[in-house]
Scaffold this motif. Sequence first.
Motif, mmCIF file in Angstrom:
data_model
loop_
_atom_site.group_PDB
_atom_site.id
_atom_site.type_symbol
_atom_site.label_atom_id
_atom_site.label_comp_id
_atom_site.label_asym_id
_atom_site.label_seq_id
_atom_site.Cartn_x
_atom_site.Cartn_y
_atom_site.Cartn_z
ATOM 1 N N ASN A 4 93.342 16.430 18.601
ATOM 2 C CA ASN A 4 92.822 17.750 18.255
ATOM 3 C C ASN A 4 93.652 18.334 17.112
ATOM 4 O O ASN A 4 94.875 18.154 17.070
ATOM 5 N N THR A 29 100.630 25.160 21.582
ATOM 6 C CA THR A 29 99.277 24.662 21.820
ATOM 7 C C THR A 29 98.412 25.731 22.473
ATOM 8 O O THR A 29 98.913 26.710 23.033
ATOM 9 N N LYS A 89 91.868 24.608 22.847
ATOM 10 C CA LYS A 89 91.860 23.773 21.638
ATOM 11 C C LYS A 89 91.048 24.387 20.499
ATOM 12 O O LYS A 89 90.660 23.686 19.558
#
Length: 434
Positions: A101, A110, A114
């Motif tokens: 990703n 993160t 996503k």
Amino acid sequence: MTLRRKMVALLATAAVLTSAGAAYAQGGNSTNVVTGIQSITPITEVYTYGQRVSAVAVEYSANVDPASIDPTSFTVSDTVYNFRFNPIDELSKMADRTITNVYTNSRAHTRHNKQSVHGRYVIIELDPADVGGWTVIVSKCPTFLCTVKVNPDLPTTLVQRKPVRALGNGGPVLAPGTPNRVRAMTNEPVNLLVDEFSSDAFLSGGMVLPYHYHLPANYDPAKKYPLMVVLPGHGMGWDGVNTGVQIAADIPAVAWLQRSWTGSDEDVIVLAPQNQRVGAAAEADLLVKLIDQFIANHSVDTSRVYATTVSYGSQLAWEAFAKRPDLWAAGLITGGFQVNATQAAAIAEAEIPIYLTHGVNDHLLNISLARNSRAALTAAYTEDGKTEQEIADLLRYVEYGNEEFSLPDYHAAYGPTYEDRSILKWVLSQRKDG
């Protein structure tokens, strides 16, 4: 920050200033200056068999246009070294990671979904199925049994292959593609969950016991929380330079903080001391004193104090169970040493539920140790008049064949153990009467 990273950061800053100055001299302005990469941060996560680089955060000087990036925009490479299987001189062997990703974020972290948000960071997530990216390395080998530590200078590298543009319709290039330039990490890593642990040391009788602990994010002193005491293997013992490795080296410390492992939203306090490898009797005495002090200073449900072990940690657990049988609600012993008859008798009398797991082909601690522990505990319970059903409720036992290990280290029985959520749920369901 290590000296090498400081030098890399200084060189990167100099390059940015040189580029900006050249553009200004040519009549450039803030809308068309190519400012380059500002920083590169590794992000790590603890998987079943230990901590690995799971993502890289690349910082630019302005918000990045997500449409200008995709997995082919970058290459991330990392070491294929694994301390369980490889000599330390193979740390320099590198392989490309699989990028899963790529998205933008407002910080070097993160995102669960996503999805891109406005930000100057590009997050490059990596496939945990890759062979590379392990962060734990050999620390010292004072005897034939070595210790390990987290590598303070990760060898992860980045190549930006395509231009990255600023947000906006036809936004300016923030950094050109440089497919022949390999860049080292410039910032200290962001260690997911591991960085949330606090560290301290307990002193008693001239001995020091370093430990880490994790309190729930919304810790409330008015509430009572179960306490999980994590006792690591020999290699994660303190050697003077490897403080905290017991959190990163394998899954048992951080698993209890995640629903994906426990199957429960319940908050758990985790206490993770490092062993000193000076003998179970002395260490267990120090351990129970630490636990008593920790309970006195934190809001612990004293009917739910548990121990979970890896390898050498079992020696401390067996001795601590016998020394203070009133303290424990249950124990999870993975790939451990054999309980002795005196310890088994104390455990049986206190009715401490025990879950034993072991690899059939454990190359360090033979399966006979687990089988003998089961036999000793069964005999002690039988001596106390327990029925077969009562013994089955108090003593759980599993042997794992090679096919049940997702990494071929058949001593690491915590692997298949922790990947079986029902075992962790069983442990947390136990409560001490009274």
